[in-house]
Design an enzyme around this catalytic site. Structure first.
Site, PDB file in Angstrom:
ATOM      1  N   LYS A  60       2.065  -5.008  -0.308  1.00 12.48           N
ATOM      2  CA  LYS A  60       3.009  -3.903  -0.063  1.00 12.48           C
ATOM      3  C   LYS A  60       3.571  -3.972   1.365  1.00 12.48           C
ATOM      4  O   LYS A  60       4.778  -3.877   1.561  1.00 12.48           O
ATOM      5  CB  LYS A  60       2.318  -2.541  -0.276  1.00 12.48           C
TER       6      LYS A  60
ATOM      7  N   ARG B 211      -0.381   8.186  -3.314  1.00  7.99           N
ATOM      8  CA  ARG B 211      -1.587   7.578  -3.884  1.00  7.99           C
ATOM      9  C   ARG B 211      -2.269   8.508  -4.880  1.00  7.99           C
ATOM     10  O   ARG B 211      -3.287   8.118  -5.470  1.00  7.99           O
ATOM     11  CB  ARG B 211      -2.575   7.240  -2.770  1.00  7.99           C
TER      12      ARG B 211
ATOM     13  N   ARG C 144      -7.323 -11.491   6.274  1.00  2.00           N
ATOM     14  CA  ARG C 144      -6.008 -11.230   6.875  1.00  2.00           C
ATOM     15  C   ARG C 144      -6.089 -10.667   8.290  1.00  2.00           C
ATOM     16  O   ARG C 144      -7.060 -10.014   8.655  1.00  2.00           O
ATOM     17  CB  ARG C 144      -5.165 -10.338   5.964  1.00  2.00           C
TER      18      ARG C 144
ATOM     19  N   ARG D 253      -8.176  -5.325  10.646  1.00  2.00           N
ATOM     20  CA  ARG D 253      -8.491  -3.939  10.318  1.00  2.00           C
ATOM     21  C   ARG D 253      -9.975  -3.755  10.055  1.00  2.00           C
ATOM     22  O   ARG D 253     -10.599  -4.589   9.393  1.00  2.00           O
ATOM     23  CB  ARG D 253      -7.686  -3.500   9.086  1.00  2.00           C
TER      24      ARG D 253
ATOM     25  N   ARG E 221     -11.968   0.624  -2.001  1.00  2.00           N
ATOM     26  CA  ARG E 221     -10.515   0.880  -1.978  1.00  2.00           C
ATOM     27  C   ARG E 221      -9.901   0.526  -3.339  1.00  2.00           C
ATOM     28  O   ARG E 221      -8.995   1.209  -3.816  1.00  2.00           O
ATOM     29  CB  ARG E 221      -9.856   0.094  -0.840  1.00  2.00           C
TER      30      ARG E 221
HETATM   31  P1  AMP Z   1      -3.576   1.255   3.722  1.00  3.45           P
HETATM   32  O1  AMP Z   1      -3.172   0.815   5.095  1.00  3.45           O
HETATM   33  O2  AMP Z   1      -2.420   1.732   2.907  1.00  3.45           O
HETATM   34  O3  AMP Z   1      -4.414   0.217   3.009  1.00  3.45           O
HETATM   35  O4  AMP Z   1      -4.516   2.526   3.925  1.00  3.45           O
HETATM   36  C1  AMP Z   1      -5.744   2.431   4.622  1.00  3.45           C
HETATM   37  C2  AMP Z   1      -6.584   3.661   4.339  1.00  3.45           C
HETATM   38  O5  AMP Z   1      -5.890   4.841   4.802  1.00  3.45           O
HETATM   39  C3  AMP Z   1      -6.852   3.924   2.875  1.00  3.45           C
HETATM   40  O6  AMP Z   1      -7.982   3.208   2.389  1.00  3.45           O
HETATM   41  C4  AMP Z   1      -7.097   5.444   2.877  1.00  3.45           C
HETATM   42  O7  AMP Z   1      -8.374   5.759   3.391  1.00  3.45           O
HETATM   43  C5  AMP Z   1      -6.072   5.915   3.901  1.00  3.45           C
HETATM   44  N1  AMP Z   1      -4.757   6.213   3.286  1.00  3.45           N
HETATM   45  C6  AMP Z   1      -3.564   5.581   3.492  1.00  3.45           C
HETATM   46  N2  AMP Z   1      -2.571   6.135   2.783  1.00  3.45           N
HETATM   47  C7  AMP Z   1      -3.146   7.142   2.086  1.00  3.45           C
HETATM   48  C8  AMP Z   1      -2.649   8.088   1.139  1.00  3.45           C
HETATM   49  N3  AMP Z   1      -1.356   8.075   0.753  1.00  3.45           N
HETATM   50  N4  AMP Z   1      -3.523   8.989   0.614  1.00  3.45           N
HETATM   51  C9  AMP Z   1      -4.830   9.006   0.986  1.00  3.45           C
HETATM   52  N5  AMP Z   1      -5.362   8.140   1.857  1.00  3.45           N
HETATM   53  C10 AMP Z   1      -4.538   7.203   2.413  1.00  3.45           C
END
Ligand code: AMP
Length: 228
Positions: free
Chosen positions: A23, A98, A137, A171, A182
Site C-alpha cells: 500500500k 481499517r 523491509r 519499524r 497485524r
Molecule cells: P501501518 O503503518 O498502516 O501498517 O500501521 C501500523 C499500525 O498503526 C497498525 O498495526 C495499527 O496498530 C496502527 N494503525 C494504523 N492505521 C490504523 C487504523 N486506520 N486503525 C487502527 N489502527 C491503525
C-alpha cells in the site's frame, strides 16, 4: 441527470490490503504520478508517538502489539489531516479505513467536503508471503524510499538511490510476531471492507503478488479511468 458528463477533478482512493501488500509503495508512486496526497494513518500515528502527544501515548503499546488503535483516536487524527488544503486535489488513503466504523466516518467526512471515494482498490496477496516481505523491509530516513534485505537493496551499499542519505529506519512492529497479529487484525476487522466497497460499486481488485511496476501500471489505469 441532464445527460452531460463532467470530468472528475479529484480522485480519492482507498488502498485495501494486509500489511506487506504494498500500500505504501504504491501510494507513493501515485502521489508522484498524479499529484495526489498519500494519507497514511500508520505514519500519522508513528509521528504522534514520536512527538509524545496524548494520542501517541495511547497508541504506542497497541501498535507494538500489532492491534488496531481505537477508532476515536484514528478518526480524529485523520479528520485533522484531511482538513488541510493540500487534500482538496485528491487523496490516497493508505491503511485507513481499517474498520466498518472508520469506513462510515470516512464516507461522512468526504460527503461534508462535497466529495466521495472514487475507487477502493484491494491489493490481493498471499498471506504466507507477507511475513518475508515485511520482516526485511527498511526505508530511507531522508526521503522515505522503501528497500528490502532480499528484494531491493540500494545500488550502493548503505546509500539511498533516491536522495543519497545514509540513514535508514526499520519499524519496531516489522517483526514476525507482531506481523502475525497485524495479519489477524486485518482479516478480522479490515477484510470485511472489501464487501463494503463492493456494495457501493467502487471496488477494484489488483493482483499485488506481481512486480511493483506491474501493480503500479494497474493502479495508474484505475486512477486514469476515475479522472476521465
Ligand atoms: P501501518 O503503518 O498502516 O501498517 O500501521 C501500523 C499500525 O498503526 C497498525 O498495526 C495499527 O496498530 C496502527 N494503525 C494504523 N492505521 C490504523 C487504523 N486506520 N486503525 C487502527 N489502527 C491503525
Amino acid at each position: 441527470m441532464d445527460g452531460t458528463t463532467t470530468a472528475q477533478t479529484a480522485a480519492n482512493l482507498v488502498l485495501l490490503g494486509p500489511p506487506g501488500a504494498g500500500k505504501g509503495t504504491q501510494a507513493r508512486k501515485l502521489e508522484e504520478g498524479f499529484g495526489l496526497i498519500q494519507l497514511s494513518t500508520g505514519d500519522l500515528l508513528r509521528a504522534a508517538v514520536a512527538a509524545g502527544t496524548e494520542a501517541g501515548k495511547a497508541a504506542k503499546a497497541v501498535m507494538e502489539r500489532g492491534d488496531l488503535v481505537s477508532d476515536d483516536i484514528v478518526i480524529a487524527i485523520l479528520r485533522d489531516r484531511l482538513g488541510e488544503p493540500d487534500c482538496a486535489n485528491g487523496v490516497i488513503f493508505d491503511g485507513f479505513p481499517r474498520t466498518a466504523a472508520q469506513a462510515e466516518a470516512l464516507d461522512a467526512l468526504m460527503a461534508e467536503a462535497g466529495s466521495s471515494i472514487t475507487s477502493a482498490i484491494s491489493l490481493e496477496v498471499d498471506d504466507a508471503a507477507m511475513v518475508d516481505r515485511i520482516s526485511g523491509r527498511f526505508t530511507c530516513a531522508g526521503c522515505g524510499e522503501g528497500y528490502h534485505d532480499s528484494f531491493k537493496q540500494p545500488a550502493k551499499d548503505g546509500v539511498c538511490d533516491n536522495c543519497g542519505s545514509s540513514e535508514f529506519n526499520r519499524r519496531a512492529d516489522d517483526n514476525a510476531e507482531t506481523v502475525a497479529q497485524r495479519l489477524k487484525a486485518y482479516h478480522a476487522q479490515t477484510a470485511p471492507l472489501i464487501a463494503y466497497y463492493g456494495e457501493r460499486g467502487v471496488l477494484k481488485g489488483v493482483d499485488a503478488m506481481a512486480q511493483i511496476d506491474t501493480v503500479s501500471e494497474s493502479l495508474t489505469a484505475i486512477v486514469q479511468e476515475a479522472l476521465a
